[in-house]
Design an enzyme around this catalytic site. Structure first.
Site: not given
Ligand SMILES: *Cc1c(COP(=O)(O)O)cnc(C)c1O
Length: 399
Positions: A195
């Site tokens: 991310k």
């Molecule tokens: C990565 C992601 C999540 C969840 O985040 P985590 O930190 O991995 O639990 C939720 N929604 C979307 C669209 C994501 O890409």
């Protein structure tokens, strides 16, 4: 024509280029080491510092850090008061966590189809799914492109709904000059390594609502408060605390917060680098689009995308191979392509809950044609050119 690697030719790159990757600096590492040498590994002062840095970027009052983005979404659903019998409208073109959070609190996810140009949740489709049970909407800034939250917020206010923005992809992005996070009732950012910036695992909810803030804090830490002003009963002494709700241990550690805080200092640079690579891709893919083999991703004129993902939309009618063969051929060229996402309502668990294939035709059709190219700040211009060359090589071979 050059022989494809999948047929024994020389790959476009010697080494596999991943689709996404973190970028950890020596300064990041030093900040984590400082916390390791300090008194607090968790529940210390670095968490609040990290939260303030995220709140500042989003332009809001409050931020609450969680151990991951999924836990953060769970917290947001709890804080919004979503419970059994409530419906929450979201997009099928997302990671399962966007709707799993609704199931965690006993609610019912309702999927609405996406906009044909941005591939984001379509407000007109949302309107068709609105019932007396609808409690909230969870749009997702799919690929890092921020949704027009003002438009959604106006609709939500008219209908008494809570807006929870899944901005896992879009920290640092903006729409019409407003940062992501500034408009929705609650906004979730994820800090998973792929991310925008990372804490290893981590998530943050930002909000301007003091009541949501209070509920998020309780939920993150067992439902327990040590704030004597919030006590239901008389304090029994200095050791006293109250468990007022059924919460969880969803806390982030100070080690992670230190990494996140240090990384936040480079958010602007990271978003700029992602935009540069996306621009390189879009410039160089113009011919391929003119040849009718792909469509390039579009960004709304008022949006500045975080460019978490660059997704090519294959024009399979004009190609002799399917998405699977193209995917495998690109992997053989050492391009770490991926697919985002299998529409959530088609996942076996959701199928068992009764969600039907065919119910969201555009999302389902788009999924069949999507292929994600590598995109991360540490990529070089040459890496991007390798990707472009491999895509031309493979798609022209299947023309
Ligand atoms: C990565 C992601 C999540 C969840 O985040 P985590 O930190 O991995 O639990 C939720 N929604 C979307 C669209 C994501 O890409």
């Amino acid at each position: 024509m050059e022989q494809l690697a999948i047929n024994g030719g020389k790959p476009a790159r010697e080494k596999l280029l991943a689709y996404g990757s973190q970028w950890i600096s020596d300064a990041d590492i030093e900040e984590v080491v400082l916390v390791l040498k300090s008194d607090y590994l968790t529940q210390g002062p670095t968490i609040a510092e990290f939260e303030r840095s995220v709140a500042a970027v989003a332009g809001v009052e409050y931020a609450v850090a969680f151990c991951n983005g999924t836990a953060a979404l769970h917290g947001a659903c709890y804080a919004a008061g979503i419970t059994e019998g409530d419906e929450v409208i979201t997009t099928p073109l997302t990671f399962a966590a966007s709707s799993n959070c609704v199931l965690y609190v006993g609610g019912t996810p309702v999927f609405a189809d996406v906009d044909p140009t941005t591939f984001l949740l379509d407000l007109n489709e949302v309107k068709k799914k609105l019932t007396s049970k609808t409690k909230a909407i969870i749009p997702v800034d799919f690929t890092g492109q921020p949704i027009d939250m003002r438009k959604f917020k106006a609709f939500a206010e008219k209908n008494g709904l809570v807006m929870i923005q899944d901005a896992a992809h879009s920290l640092g992005a903006s729409f019409a000059g407003e940062p992501v996070g500034a408009v929705a009732d609650m906004t979730m950012f994820s800090f998973h390594p792929v991310k925008p910036v990372t804490t290893g695992e981590g998530g943050v909810i930002v909000t301007n609502n003091p009541d949501y803030y209070r509920r998020l804090l309780l939920f993150r830490s067992h439902g327990i408060t040590r704030d004597h002003q919030a006590y239901t009963n008389e304090s029994e002494g200095p050791w006293y605390y109250e468990m007022q709700e059924l919460g969880y241990n969803y806390r982030l550690t100070d080690l992670q917060a230190a990494l996140g805080l240090s990384q936040m200092g480079r958010l602007g640079e990271f978003v700029q680098l992602r935009n540069n690579i996306a621009q390189t891709y879009s410039n160089l893919f113009e011919d391929l689009e003119n040849e009718g083999l792909i469509r390039r991703p579009l960004v709304h004129a008022e949006a500045i995308s975080g460019w978490h993902l660059y997704i090519l939309h294959l024009q399979l009618d004009h190609l002799t191979a399917g998405r699977k063969e193209i995917f495998e051929a690109l992997r053989a060229e050492n391009i770490g392509v991926n697919v985002h996402y299998i529409p959530v309502h088609l996942l076996p668990y959701y199928q068992r809950l009764g969600y039907e294939k065919g119910s969201l035709p555009l999302a389902e059709q788009l999924y069949e044609c999507f292929i994600t190219l590598p995109l991360f700040p540490k990529m070089t211009e040459q890496d991007a050119k390798d990707v472009v060359n491999a895509v031309y090589k493979v798609l022209r071979a299947y023309r």
